[in-house]
Write a protein that holds these residues in place. Structure first.
Motif, PDB file in Angstrom:
ATOM      1  N   LEU A 106      -2.853  43.310   5.937  1.00  0.00           N
ATOM      2  CA  LEU A 106      -3.071  42.206   4.997  1.00  0.00           C
ATOM      3  C   LEU A 106      -1.863  42.000   4.099  1.00  0.00           C
ATOM      4  N   VAL A 107      -1.265  43.097   3.637  1.00  0.00           N
ATOM      5  CA  VAL A 107      -0.092  42.979   2.770  1.00  0.00           C
ATOM      6  C   VAL A 107       1.081  42.365   3.534  1.00  0.00           C
ATOM      7  N   VAL A 108       1.280  42.781   4.790  1.00  0.00           N
ATOM      8  CA  VAL A 108       2.388  42.242   5.583  1.00  0.00           C
ATOM      9  C   VAL A 108       2.177  40.750   5.855  1.00  0.00           C
ATOM     10  N   ILE A 109       0.951  40.349   6.155  1.00  0.00           N
ATOM     11  CA  ILE A 109       0.680  38.917   6.372  1.00  0.00           C
ATOM     12  C   ILE A 109       0.986  38.118   5.110  1.00  0.00           C
ATOM     13  N   GLY A 110       0.583  38.667   3.959  1.00  0.00           N
ATOM     14  CA  GLY A 110       0.924  37.991   2.712  1.00  0.00           C
ATOM     15  C   GLY A 110       2.423  37.931   2.468  1.00  0.00           C
ATOM     16  N   GLY A 111       3.127  38.984   2.851  1.00  0.00           N
ATOM     17  CA  GLY A 111       4.579  38.967   2.677  1.00  0.00           C
ATOM     18  C   GLY A 111       5.258  37.929   3.542  1.00  0.00           C
ATOM     19  N   PHE A 112       4.822  37.798   4.790  1.00  0.00           N
ATOM     20  CA  PHE A 112       5.408  36.761   5.651  1.00  0.00           C
ATOM     21  C   PHE A 112       5.072  35.358   5.141  1.00  0.00           C
ATOM     22  N   SER A 113       3.890  35.200   4.594  1.00  0.00           N
ATOM     23  CA  SER A 113       3.540  33.898   4.004  1.00  0.00           C
ATOM     24  C   SER A 113       4.440  33.592   2.817  1.00  0.00           C
ATOM     25  N   ARG A 114       4.705  34.606   1.999  1.00  0.00           N
ATOM     26  CA  ARG A 114       5.602  34.398   0.864  1.00  0.00           C
ATOM     27  C   ARG A 114       7.031  34.098   1.348  1.00  0.00           C
ATOM     28  N   LEU A 115       7.435  34.825   2.403  1.00  0.00           N
ATOM     29  CA  LEU A 115       8.780  34.591   2.933  1.00  0.00           C
ATOM     30  C   LEU A 115       8.934  33.181   3.497  1.00  0.00           C
ATOM     31  N   ALA A 116       7.882  32.666   4.118  1.00  0.00           N
ATOM     32  CA  ALA A 116       7.951  31.300   4.657  1.00  0.00           C
ATOM     33  C   ALA A 116       8.114  30.272   3.545  1.00  0.00           C
ATOM     34  N   GLY A 117       7.577  30.571   2.368  1.00  0.00           N
ATOM     35  CA  GLY A 117       7.700  29.620   1.263  1.00  0.00           C
ATOM     36  C   GLY A 117       9.085  29.571   0.663  1.00  0.00           C
ATOM     37  N   THR A 118       9.884  30.632   0.855  1.00  0.00           N
ATOM     38  CA  THR A 118      11.231  30.616   0.280  1.00  0.00           C
ATOM     39  C   THR A 118      12.148  29.637   0.998  1.00  0.00           C
ATOM     40  N   GLY A 119      11.779  29.234   2.214  1.00  0.00           N
ATOM     41  CA  GLY A 119      12.628  28.311   2.946  1.00  0.00           C
ATOM     42  C   GLY A 119      12.487  26.874   2.514  1.00  0.00           C
ATOM     43  N   VAL A 120      11.417  26.570   1.818  1.00  0.00           N
ATOM     44  CA  VAL A 120      11.176  25.190   1.399  1.00  0.00           C
ATOM     45  C   VAL A 120      11.320  25.025  -0.107  1.00  0.00           C
ATOM     46  N   THR A 121      11.627  26.089  -0.792  1.00  0.00           N
ATOM     47  CA  THR A 121      11.787  26.026  -2.239  1.00  0.00           C
ATOM     48  C   THR A 121      13.175  26.527  -2.604  1.00  0.00           C
ATOM     49  N   ASP A 122      13.412  26.579  -3.871  1.00  0.00           N
ATOM     50  CA  ASP A 122      14.693  27.084  -4.353  1.00  0.00           C
ATOM     51  C   ASP A 122      14.778  28.598  -4.175  1.00  0.00           C
ATOM     52  N   THR A 123      15.863  29.159  -4.608  1.00  0.00           N
ATOM     53  CA  THR A 123      16.050  30.611  -4.523  1.00  0.00           C
ATOM     54  C   THR A 123      14.983  31.306  -5.354  1.00  0.00           C
ATOM     55  N   PRO A 124      14.220  32.231  -4.749  1.00  0.00           N
ATOM     56  CA  PRO A 124      13.131  32.879  -5.484  1.00  0.00           C
ATOM     57  C   PRO A 124      13.686  33.773  -6.593  1.00  0.00           C
ATOM     58  N   PRO A 125      12.937  33.948  -7.675  1.00  0.00           N
ATOM     59  CA  PRO A 125      13.387  34.838  -8.742  1.00  0.00           C
ATOM     60  C   PRO A 125      13.336  36.298  -8.309  1.00  0.00           C
ATOM     61  N   LEU A 126      13.770  37.157  -9.221  1.00  0.00           N
ATOM     62  CA  LEU A 126      13.907  38.579  -8.887  1.00  0.00           C
ATOM     63  C   LEU A 126      12.551  39.225  -8.600  1.00  0.00           C
ATOM     64  N   HIS A 127      11.512  38.894  -9.360  1.00  0.00           N
ATOM     65  CA  HIS A 127      10.229  39.555  -9.144  1.00  0.00           C
ATOM     66  C   HIS A 127       9.610  39.132  -7.813  1.00  0.00           C
ATOM     67  N   VAL A 128       9.929  37.933  -7.325  1.00  0.00           N
ATOM     68  CA  VAL A 128       9.441  37.520  -6.013  1.00  0.00           C
ATOM     69  C   VAL A 128      10.154  38.309  -4.913  1.00  0.00           C
ATOM     70  N   LEU A 129      11.464  38.520  -5.078  1.00  0.00           N
ATOM     71  CA  LEU A 129      12.197  39.324  -4.091  1.00  0.00           C
ATOM     72  C   LEU A 129      11.688  40.769  -4.063  1.00  0.00           C
TER      73      LEU A 129
END
Length: 234
Positions: A106-129
């Motif tokens: 579940l955590v890995v699926i959430g991480g890939f979902s978060r990673l997919a969102g970085t491609g359509v938005t600006d550079t993610p902040p430090l806490h997102v990384l």
């Protein structure tokens, strides 16, 4: 040792996990380390999820509408539940492999979902990384670590008990001394007729019993002799 004795006493396999007595101590040490790491890592989603449930998106500084705030609190509740479930695996962490792998998935699926969102938005902040690193790197490493420890304990439980080696066979008896089974049994002693020896004296007859005590009876007097006629000889 003969070939038959060697075949009847099989040697233990050469698996180092099943042979080395130090493996169990190593597993106990790794188990304690994994428990400590899981307790520290799961503290992040518990704190962040609880904060999001109570304060909404105040942690990010973004203002959301009613629908966005509701969705944010819902996802924060999921984050909080995942962290609490990871904490529930700590006491018997070597025996909860399916639960641990499901939570990691579940955590890995959430991480890939978060990673997919970085491609359509600006550079993610430090806490997102930092969250991405935990979801895509730390969670799989912990899952593999838990599987390795659980496998080690399983091998220790299924390991057969060590068998004692058979004692060496006794040396063959010498030809001069026959074995105890081959020796003839001594004949049983049977008593024969009793024979009196010659040097034993004959028994002496016992004296006649004495009369009862009392006055002695007078002995009878002899009868008087008759006078003979003269000139006759008896």
């Amino acid at each position: 040792m003969s070939t038959a004795a060697a075949m009847s006493d099989p040697q233990p396999d050469n698996d180092p996990v099943a042979e080395d007595p130090r493996v169990l101590r190593s597993l106990e040490r790794q188990r304690r380390h994994l428990q400590i790491v899981v307790a520290i890592v799961a503290l992040g989603p518990v704190v962040a999820g609880l904060y999001g449930v109570v304060f909404g998106a105040a942690l990010t500084g973004d203002r959301l509408g009613l629908s966005g705030d509701s969705h944010y609190r819902f996802l924060s509740g999921l984050y909080l539940g995942i962290g609490l479930l990871f904490w529930s695996t700590i006491p018997n962490i070597e025996a909860v492999g399916p639960r641990f792998r499901l939570l990691s998935l579940l955590v890995v699926i959430g991480g890939f979902s978060r990673l997919a969102g970085t491609g359509v938005t600006d550079t993610p902040p430090l806490h997102v990384l930092a969250a991405l690193a935990g979801e895509l790197a730390v969670a799989p490493i912990l899952c593999f670590w838990q599987w390795r420890i659980a496998r080690g304990y399983l091998v220790q439980e299924e390991k057969p008990a060590p068998r004692r080696k058979a004692p060496p066979p006794a040396p063959p008896p010498s030809p001069e001394t026959p074995p105890a089974e081959a020796r003839p049994a001594a004949p049983a002693h049977r008593p024969g007729p009793l024979v009196a020896p010659d040097d034993i004296p004959e028994p002496v007859p016992a004296p006649p019993p004495r009369a009862a005590s009392g006055p002695a009876e007078p002995s009878p007097e002899p009868a008087p002799s008759l006078p003979q006629a003269p000139g006759r000889t008896p």
